[in-house]
Design an enzyme around this catalytic site. Structure first.
Site, PDB file in Angstrom:
ATOM      1  CG  ASP A  67       5.430  13.320  12.822  1.00 37.04           C
ATOM      2  OD1 ASP A  67       5.593  14.521  13.026  1.00 37.04           O
ATOM      3  OD2 ASP A  67       4.950  12.862  11.770  1.00 37.04           O
TER       4      ASP A  67
ATOM      5  CG  HIS B  89       8.880   9.367   5.299  1.00 31.48           C
ATOM      6  ND1 HIS B  89       9.081   9.732   3.991  1.00 31.48           N
ATOM      7  CD2 HIS B  89       8.474  10.471   5.956  1.00 31.48           C
ATOM      8  CE1 HIS B  89       8.819  11.018   3.867  1.00 31.48           C
ATOM      9  NE2 HIS B  89       8.436  11.494   5.036  1.00 31.48           N
TER      10      HIS B  89
HETATM   11  N1  ACO Z   1       3.500   0.562  11.619  1.00 40.53           N
HETATM   12  C1  ACO Z   1       3.274  -0.701  11.207  1.00 40.53           C
HETATM   13  N2  ACO Z   1       3.259  -1.061   9.906  1.00 40.53           N
HETATM   14  C2  ACO Z   1       3.477  -0.113   9.004  1.00 40.53           C
HETATM   15  C3  ACO Z   1       3.736   1.227   9.363  1.00 40.53           C
HETATM   16  C4  ACO Z   1       3.747   1.545  10.739  1.00 40.53           C
HETATM   17  N3  ACO Z   1       3.963   2.779  11.145  1.00 40.53           N
HETATM   18  N4  ACO Z   1       3.925   1.955   8.250  1.00 40.53           N
HETATM   19  C5  ACO Z   1       3.786   1.121   7.214  1.00 40.53           C
HETATM   20  N5  ACO Z   1       3.531  -0.144   7.668  1.00 40.53           N
HETATM   21  C6  ACO Z   1       3.380  -1.351   6.870  1.00 40.53           C
HETATM   22  C7  ACO Z   1       2.016  -1.418   6.218  1.00 40.53           C
HETATM   23  O1  ACO Z   1       1.063  -2.070   7.039  1.00 40.53           O
HETATM   24  C8  ACO Z   1       2.333  -2.167   4.953  1.00 40.53           C
HETATM   25  O2  ACO Z   1       2.482  -3.522   5.310  1.00 40.53           O
HETATM   26  P1  ACO Z   1       2.074  -4.698   4.261  1.00 40.53           P
HETATM   27  O3  ACO Z   1       3.011  -4.539   3.106  1.00 40.53           O
HETATM   28  O4  ACO Z   1       2.230  -5.962   5.032  1.00 40.53           O
HETATM   29  O5  ACO Z   1       0.632  -4.423   3.884  1.00 40.53           O
HETATM   30  C9  ACO Z   1       3.730  -1.656   4.561  1.00 40.53           C
HETATM   31  O6  ACO Z   1       4.333  -1.266   5.809  1.00 40.53           O
HETATM   32  C10 ACO Z   1       3.701  -0.468   3.616  1.00 40.53           C
HETATM   33  O7  ACO Z   1       2.842   0.525   4.170  1.00 40.53           O
HETATM   34  P2  ACO Z   1       2.107   1.663   3.327  1.00 40.53           P
HETATM   35  O8  ACO Z   1       1.019   2.246   4.130  1.00 40.53           O
HETATM   36  O9  ACO Z   1       1.784   1.118   1.981  1.00 40.53           O
HETATM   37  O10 ACO Z   1       3.312   2.691   3.161  1.00 40.53           O
HETATM   38  P3  ACO Z   1       3.155   4.201   2.691  1.00 40.53           P
HETATM   39  O11 ACO Z   1       4.454   4.599   2.090  1.00 40.53           O
HETATM   40  O12 ACO Z   1       1.928   4.380   1.871  1.00 40.53           O
HETATM   41  O13 ACO Z   1       2.890   4.971   4.066  1.00 40.53           O
HETATM   42  C11 ACO Z   1       3.133   6.238   6.016  1.00 40.53           C
HETATM   43  C12 ACO Z   1       3.763   5.840   4.669  1.00 40.53           C
HETATM   44  C13 ACO Z   1       1.733   6.827   5.778  1.00 40.53           C
HETATM   45  C14 ACO Z   1       3.990   7.326   6.640  1.00 40.53           C
HETATM   46  C15 ACO Z   1       3.057   4.984   6.921  1.00 40.53           C
HETATM   47  O14 ACO Z   1       4.349   4.470   7.131  1.00 40.53           O
HETATM   48  C16 ACO Z   1       2.356   5.268   8.259  1.00 40.53           C
HETATM   49  O15 ACO Z   1       1.123   5.205   8.317  1.00 40.53           O
HETATM   50  N6  ACO Z   1       3.150   5.572   9.328  1.00 40.53           N
HETATM   51  C17 ACO Z   1       2.556   5.895  10.607  1.00 40.53           C
HETATM   52  C18 ACO Z   1       2.041   7.330  10.595  1.00 40.53           C
HETATM   53  C19 ACO Z   1       3.170   8.338  10.621  1.00 40.53           C
HETATM   54  O16 ACO Z   1       4.097   8.249  11.424  1.00 40.53           O
HETATM   55  N7  ACO Z   1       3.061   9.333   9.736  1.00 40.53           N
HETATM   56  C20 ACO Z   1       4.037  10.439   9.658  1.00 40.53           C
HETATM   57  C21 ACO Z   1       4.813  10.381   8.370  1.00 40.53           C
HETATM   58  S1  ACO Z   1       6.022  11.645   8.309  1.00 40.53           S
HETATM   59  C22 ACO Z   1       5.118  13.029   7.989  1.00 40.53           C
HETATM   60  O17 ACO Z   1       4.167  13.077   7.290  1.00 40.53           O
HETATM   61  C23 ACO Z   1       5.571  14.219   8.619  1.00 40.53           C
END
Ligand code: ACO
Length: 428
Positions: free
Chosen positions: A363, A306
């Protein structure tokens, strides 16, 4: 005493006021920076940008705190109905008995759709995604009447808010019924919000659906937990559209569209799809985590991570317990819940997830609850949009009631071509 941050560029010092929120959060006010210095700030994805001041919802992502209008989410999930929570979010206080009854009466009064709107459902192709239908139908409400709400006119807002919150439920159920070729079921005035929705989803002309108290309770909690979440992608979209003075229905239909994507509201569908795939292909939770950690697979653990929560998502904690209780009460042994729990436990002890501060989000468990209730997979994000409607309305109201509100209009850093000479077609 006023505090300032000092920014030094090319020998000039700019003093930027530091503002403090009610919970002690501090922000550097850069609103005059460009006029004074010609500089803009750049923050792709807004990870470090406060786009507004808001009185609606407070989140402390490091501590895992979420409060609507000051009330902890844990308390609201246990004690408040979705309707009461909606009132709280929009009008800022818990309703008195009389206010609550009045608002409920409005929800009942406005639950039906104009008969001509019912015909729209026949025109959408079979298998249309319910989120496409939902956004189109919410926007279509403006074709019948455009909400007329003067800034600060809470009585008028209450009417249109009740219409939206009530009709989104009717639209959601009708879009499902039409997608499976069953007759659309009309709302019943004697049923409360959640039970009325379940009735429209699952009753048949020759057979009434009766919701069990456990199912009503779990769905009510699901909606309360989704009701607002400050400046997320869809709520920021609603505020953006509202700042151009678009009407309430138009702004909220934009919110539905913004919610659709898998990184936002669409993640609840993706979680169950992921669990189903693991089961079908016999991938163990540990194998799946290994695939996720291997970046060349470009795969994420859906329902994890998140932007704001870096400790835990309090909604996920509540939903994990609620999913357990619901499945026990319904005597359902869902292997997907077991897999979800194993995945979460492994990930929470895995360096990859610990180092990146990735925890289960709202979620991760919500799909298990929706599955137990019988909500089909392609309706999960629609359920989220029903829950989020009060938050969108509350944020629309903040923009609409603000006499000094400017249109949202971010700047950019242009990195495209410099000025070029146009080349005639024959010479390209
Ligand atoms: N699984 C594996 N790796 C992840 C995940 C995940 N779910 N989420 C983030 N990471 C990793 C990224 O690959 C990145 O790794 P790196 O630093 O080695 O490149 C690091 O963690 C940071 O990730 P970002 O995408 O930069 O984080 P951001 O804050 O932009 O994204 C998000 C947040 C979009 C929620 C992300 O965690 C994600 O895609 N999660 C899965 C989708 C999800 O569950 N979304 C629902 C969110 S809650 C809502 O909207 C109701």
């Amino acid at each position: 005493m006023a505090e300032y941050a000092r920014l030094e560029v090319d020998g000039h010092v700019y003093e930027l006021p530091i503002l403090t929120g009610t919970e002690g959060e501090r922000a550097v006010d850069i609103s005059k920076l460009r006029t004074q210095s010609g500089l803009i700030t750049l923050d792709d994805g807004y990870g470090n940008t406060g786009s507004c001041s808001s009185e609606v919802t407070f989140i402390d992502g490091d501590e895992g705190i979420l409060r609507y209008r000051g009330y902890p989410i844990e308390t609201l999930a246990e004690h408040s109905s979705f309707v009461e929570t909606a009132y709280l979010l929009i009008f800022g206080h818990l309703p008195t008995q009389a206010e609550r009854e009045h608002f409920s009466d409005l929800l009942t009064e406005y639950s039906a759709l104009h008969e001509s709107m019912m015909k729209h459902f026949d025109a959408f192709p079979t298998n249309s995604h319910p989120m496409a239908i939902m956004s189109a139908m919410i926007n279509s409400l403006s074709t019948h009447e455009r909400p007329k709400i003067e800034p600060g006119d809470d009585a008028a807002l209450e009417i249109y808010a009740a219409k939206l919150i009530s009709k989104i439920r009717t639209i959601a159920a009708a879009s499902y019924k039409s997608s499976i070729g069953q007759p659309i079921i009309y709302p019943r005035p004697d049923l409360r919000y959640v039970d009325n929705f379940l009735h429209m989803m699952f009753s048949l002309p020759y057979k009434e659906y009766e919701a069990s108290p456990e199912v009503s309770h779990a769905l009510n909690m699901f909606l309360v937990l989704h009701a607002d979440h400050e400046q997320n992608c869809s709520t920021s979209t609603v505020r953006m559209v509202a700042s151009g003075e678009a009407n309430l229905y138009a702004a909220c239909s934009a919110g539905v569209v913004a919610l659709w994507g898998p990184k936002h509201g669409g993640a609840n569908t993706e979680v169950v799809t992921m669990l189903q795939r693991m089961r079908r292909e016999g991938i163990s939770p540990q194998e799946f985590l290994n695939q996720v950690k291997d970046k060349k697979n470009n795969r994420r653990l859906m329902g994890f991570g998140h932007r704001v929560y870096r400790n835990f998502d309090p909604r996920s904690k509540i939903l994990r317990g609620a999913a357990d209780r619901l499945l026990t009460a319904m005597k359902i042994d869902d292997p997907l819940l077991g897999m979800a729990q194993e995945l979460a436990d492994l990930a929470l002890n895995d360096d990859y997830f610990v180092e990146r501060k990735l925890y289960p989000n709202v979620d991760f468990y919500s799909g298990v609850i929706l599955r137990a209730i019988g909500i089909p997979l392609n309706m999960y994000t629609v359920m989220f949009s029903m829950g989020r409607m009060p938050g969108w309305i509350a944020n629309w109201k903040e923009i609409h009631d603000n006499p000094g509100q400017k249109i949202y209009r971010p700047r950019q850093l242009y990195v495209g071509s410099e000025k070029r000479e146009w080349v005639p077609r024959h010479a390209r």
